[in-house]
Structure formats: structure tokens, C-alpha cells
Design a protein around this motif. Structure first.
Motif, PDB file in Angstrom:
ATOM      1  N   SER A 182      32.108  47.943  36.031  1.00 49.19           N
ATOM      2  CA  SER A 182      33.297  47.740  36.859  1.00 49.19           C
ATOM      3  C   SER A 182      34.052  46.484  36.448  1.00 49.19           C
ATOM      4  O   SER A 182      35.286  46.448  36.466  1.00 49.19           O
TER       5      SER A 182
ATOM      6  N   ASN B   4      37.736  46.809  35.215  1.00 54.23           N
ATOM      7  CA  ASN B   4      38.694  46.271  36.183  1.00 54.23           C
ATOM      8  C   ASN B   4      39.301  44.939  35.755  1.00 54.23           C
ATOM      9  O   ASN B   4      40.442  44.630  36.135  1.00 54.23           O
TER      10      ASN B   4
ATOM     11  N   LEU C 189      33.551  53.302  41.896  1.00 52.35           N
ATOM     12  CA  LEU C 189      33.049  51.933  41.799  1.00 52.35           C
ATOM     13  C   LEU C 189      32.535  51.375  43.112  1.00 52.35           C
ATOM     14  O   LEU C 189      31.540  50.637  43.117  1.00 52.35           O
TER      15      LEU C 189
ATOM     16  N   ASN D 216      35.409  54.586  32.859  1.00 56.80           N
ATOM     17  CA  ASN D 216      34.229  53.973  33.469  1.00 56.80           C
ATOM     18  C   ASN D 216      32.949  54.650  33.012  1.00 56.80           C
ATOM     19  O   ASN D 216      31.930  53.982  32.784  1.00 56.80           O
TER      20      ASN D 216
ATOM     21  N   THR E 153      36.008  43.452  42.416  1.00 58.71           N
ATOM     22  CA  THR E 153      35.158  42.578  41.609  1.00 58.71           C
ATOM     23  C   THR E 153      35.469  41.121  41.933  1.00 58.71           C
ATOM     24  O   THR E 153      36.522  40.799  42.497  1.00 58.71           O
TER      25      THR E 153
END
Length: 497
Positions: free
Chosen positions: A349, A353, A37, A373, A107
Motif C-alpha cells: 500500500s 499510494n 487496502l 496492487n 498510509t
């Protein structure tokens, strides 16, 4: 009739092959979710600059900036000036991005959790994805429209669908395999090809059309409004204000953008990526804008059957000679692939996440996380393909993009600033800002599509609707935060005060 030929097709084929090989080759270095990521947070300055520039210039960018030039003249480049100012200010001051990078998050919603709790993290993730899917849903269609127009292929049958599918498969393949590492490697390659193509095409446009002719054309069609956005009848103060808010929010909160800061090796590098890339964002609007003005000068205001989006690719298809046409298309493919791959990875992501975090079982291995992912990126690709096929775009493309982006930009910017700099902010204010920030622009989009309310939506206009959204989210944050009672520390007897 365009000048696209066998030589051009060969150039494009070689470029696609090299890109695919480079993107897939780094898959063996992906050993953790963090690497997949954010590239292990080891991105250095020049790679970060190339990646950010390549990410933020795609075919869709070229289409709407050229349409701005075609419809508004030189005044259509004002969003690029605003972008440059926003990037430079945020990078120079470290405003918001400094505390976010220091927090070590992957994030934006993860950063919010530290202040507002897990529910706000999940809710903000949902809004980011809702806005991102609506926004990016038109990217593939615009890419297909450009390629069909510039190569002279027929728009009947399934030509557009085939072009969109090929683009999607190419991008998804290396993004799924290598994640951020593949994105960074291909972005660097794509930045070089894209830069060469843009400069060559611009030189040909100015040479063929003539600079004085382009200036005279803008003056003839738009007068002073073609040079000054504040006096342009279709732009004006509301347009500049709304775009200023949108671009600032984009710089601060767009996941594909801030992912470059979060992946940088340190705060200083992340800030330098922003300041040194800022000038590029003027070029991002000016260069395709010149192509649009060239189309206006050469083809007139009724080019492409009155479809302003297609005027620029139709024009380029007639003036670029064989060979240079292949370089241009390869450059546009480079730009589009870097944008699509970065956006799919960024939104994937957030889904993994933040949105799926409460539902993931504990003890998930790194290999399982990477697999999740990859599956999310593939699912996003399918959504973009089908959404791009059926959504009926109405009005200027840039207007649609800014309105859909406002669904999350307005609330996310409010939450981010409050999270970093206002101690009184709490989860009540955050929730109110998120909900109100989504309701207003979504309501506008629905009203725009319904015949019964289309006239009312037109009377309000996207600019004032967007400005109202930013104001409403800020007020919602303040009112919501003050409505929740403050938690007061109990002082036991005998303790010092």
C-alpha cells in the motif's frame, strides 16, 4: 527424532485448504482500491482485535521470543511488557492515532503530506519500504527453519527452500486475490487456531518440564539477571531504553499496525482495538519464552549445536505427541501466514499510494489500481523469498529486527509527533530527520558485516546505536525546522492588525 507423523500432516493439509478457500472466496467483494487496502474502513472491534493479534504473532515472533527465553530467562519477556504499556497508552489517550484516523488517509506518508508536502511523503515512503524489506526479509527463513526443526526434516539439500516457497505461494495467493478483506477473514480463522495451539503447547511444556524445574534452570544459568533485565549482563538499562523506544515507535508508525486503525469504522473503535489487544503482547513474549526456557531445562545450553534459534523447535519436536504436533504446526502456520499477508499488503500500500503516486498517470481506474496492487504484492513476495535465502543473520534475531526497524521507526515517530503537536515543524526538519534516521542504523548494519569494522560495531552495540538514532532524529527535526525561515503574513495597508 520428532513425533511428527501422518496424522499431523493431514491436520496441516486440511488447515491450509480451509484457509486458502476462505481467503480466495472474498475476492468478489473487492471493487475498489480503498476496499483492497483498508477494507472500506468498516472493520469492527472484535475483528480488529483478532486481526491485530494474528498479524503481530508469526513464526518469526515465536522464534525470537523463544530465543529470548532460552538466552535471557524470564527477563527476556521485557519487550512484551513494554509493548503492552505502549499499546494501552496510545489507545487510551488517542495519542497521534486519533488525528491520523480523522484525516481519512490510507498510509502514514499520506498523512505527512498534509503538513510537509509531497516530497516528504515520497521520501518517508521510501524509508518505510527500505526498513520493511530488510526487516521482513528474514521472516520466511525463520518459518522454514522452524518447520524443518520441529518436523525433523533434513536441513540439507533444498528442504528449506522448498518450505519457504510453499509458504510464500500460499500467502501470496489469497492476499493478491482479496487484499485486506482476505487478510481479515483469514486473520480471524488464524487467530482461533493460533490461540488453541499456543495454549496446548504451553500446557504440555509446563507439564513435561515442570514449573519449578524451569524456574531453577533460569536461576542456575542466569541468577537474578534471569528475572530482572536491568541486572542481566546481556540486557541492562540500554536494552530496556532502546526497546521502549522501538516498541512505542512500532505502535505509532508501523504500517501493518496502524493499518488496523485506519481500517476501523471510527476513531473510537481504532483506539479500543489497541487498548484491548495490549495484554496479548505480554503473552506474545511470555508463552514462546516459556518454550525457550523449557528447551534450556531439557536440552541444556548447547542445544541445537549451539544455535539458540533452533533450540525451541527442536525441543517441541521431541515432547509433543502425534496429533498435538499437527495442531502446533498448523497454529504456527496460521500465525506466519497472517503476519506475512498483512505485512506484504501494508508495504504494498505504501509503494502504490506514496512511492508510485508521482509516476501514476491520472485517471487510473479502480480496476487498474487493484491490478497494480496485486502486482506489487507478488513482487514483494519474490523479494522476500530471495532475500531470505542469502542474508547471513548474525547475532540474536530480535536485535537484528530492532536495528532494521529503527531505520524508519526513529524518523517516522519524530515526524508523526511533530506533525500532530508541534506547529513549528516543517519539511526541512522532516527531511533532516528522515535522512539521519536512516544513515545511523544502516551504517551500523554495514559495519557489523565488514571484518574491518565489526569490532567497532560490537563495542558500540545495537542498543546504544539505536538510542543515538532516536535522539539524532529528534534533534534533526528541531534544528532543521528552525533553520528554515518562517513565512510571515504580509499585512496590507489599511487592514486590521
Amino acid at each position: 527424532m520428532t513425533n511428527f507423523g501422518l496424522i499431523d500432516g493431514s491436520i496441516i493439509g486440511v488447515y491450509l485448504l480451509v484457509t486458502m478457500v476462505a481467503g480466495v472466496a472474498v475476492r468478489k467483494y473487492v471493487g475498489s482500491v480503498d476496499t483492497f487496502l483498508v477494507a472500506g474502513r468498516e472493520v469492527k472491534l472484535y475483528l480488529g482485535i483478532a486481526s491485530l493479534a494474528a498479524t503481530e504473532f508469526g513464526i518469526v515472533t515465536c522464534m525470537y521470543t523463544a530465543e529470548n527465553g532460552y538466552k535471557f530467562g524470564f527477563a527476556g519477556a521485557i519487550p512484551g511488557v513494554l509493548f503492552a504499556l505502549a499499546y494501552f497508552f496510545v489507545g487510551w489517550t488517542g495519542f497521534c492515532i486519533k488525528p491520523m484516523r480523522e484525516a481519512g488517509v490510507m498510509t502514514l506518508p499520506e498523512f505527512f503530506e498534509k503538513r510537509f508536502g509531497t516530497r516528504i511523503r515520497w521520501l518517508s515512503g521510501v524509508v518505510i519500504i527500505l526498513s520493511g524489506l530488510l526487516n521482513m526479509g528474514v521472516y520466511l527463513r525463520m518459518g522454514g527453519d522452524f518447520l524443518i526443526a520441529v518436523t525433523g526434516m533434513s536441513s540439507s539439500g533444498y528442504q528449506l527452500e522448498i518450505m519457504m516457497t510453499i509458504l510464500l505461494i500460499a500467502v501470496c495467493t489469497y492476499t493478491i486475490m482479496g487484499g485486506m478483506l482476505s487478510v481479515l477473514v483469514t486473520d480471524f480463522l488464524q487467530f482461533a487456531v493460533m490461540s488453541a495451539g499456543l495454549l496446548i503447547a504451553t500446557a504440555v511444556v509446563v507439564y513435561k518440564t515442570g514449573w519449578s524445574n524451569m524456574v531453577e534452570t533460569v536461576d542456575k544459568h542466569y541468577g537474578v539477571g534471569g528475572f530482572n533485565p536491568f541486572v542481566n549482563a546481556d540486557l541492562g538499562l540500554s536494552y530496556v531504553l532502546f526497546n521502549g523506544l522501538v516498541v512505542t515507535a512500532c505502535v505509532l508508525t508501523a504500517q501493518p499496525v496502524i493499518q488496523r486503525v485506519l481500517a476501523a469504522k471510527d476513531v473510537k473503535t481504532g483506539r479500543q482495538v489497541f487498548t484491548r489487544t495490549s495484554v496479548f503482547f505480554v503473552c506474545r513474549f511470555v508463552i514462546p519464552g516459556l518454550w525457550g526456557i523449557g528447551a534450556l531445562a531439557a536440552l541444556g545450553s548447547e542445544a541445537a549445536g549451539g544455535e539458540s534459534l533452533k533450540a525451541m523447535p527442536q525441543y517441541l519436536g521431541t515432547i509433543l505427541p502425534m496429533g498435538l504436533m499437527g495442531i502446533l504446526v498448523a497454529a504456527m502456520l496460521a500465525a506466519d501466514m497472517s503476519t506475512d499477508s498483512s505485512y506484504m499488503l501494508a508495504y504494498g500500500s505504501v509503494i502504490y499510494n506514496d512511492i508510485l503516486a508521482p509516476f501514476r498517470r491520472k485517471g487510473i481506474t479502480e480496476r487498474q489500481g487493484i491490478l497494480w496492487n496485486r502486482m506489487i504484492v507478488a513482487a514483494l513476495g519474490l523479494f522476500f523469498l530471495f532475500y531470505g535465502l542469502w542474508y547471513p543473520l548474525k547475532g540474536p534475531l530480535w536485535t537484528y529486527l530492532t536495528v532494521t526497524a529503527t531505520i524508519c521507526f526513529s524518523s517516522m515517530m519524530t515526524l508523526l509527533v511533530a506533525c500532530c503537536y508541534w506547529k513549528r515543524a516543517n519539511e526541512w526538519g522532516a527531511a533532516a530527520a528522515i535522512i539521519l534516521g536512516a544513515i545511523v542504523p544502516v551504517s551500523y548494519l554495514v559495519m557489523e558485516q565488514l571484518p574491518a569494522t565489526a569490532g567497532f560495531a560490537k563495542a558500540i552495540g545495537p542498543n546504544w546505536s539505536g538510542i543515538a538514532t532516536f535522539i539524532a532524529t529528534a534533534l534533526a527535526m528541531v534544528v532543521g525546522s528552525y533553520l528554515k525561515p518562517e513565512r510571515r503574513m504580509r499585512v496590507s495597508e489599511g487592514s486590521s492588525t
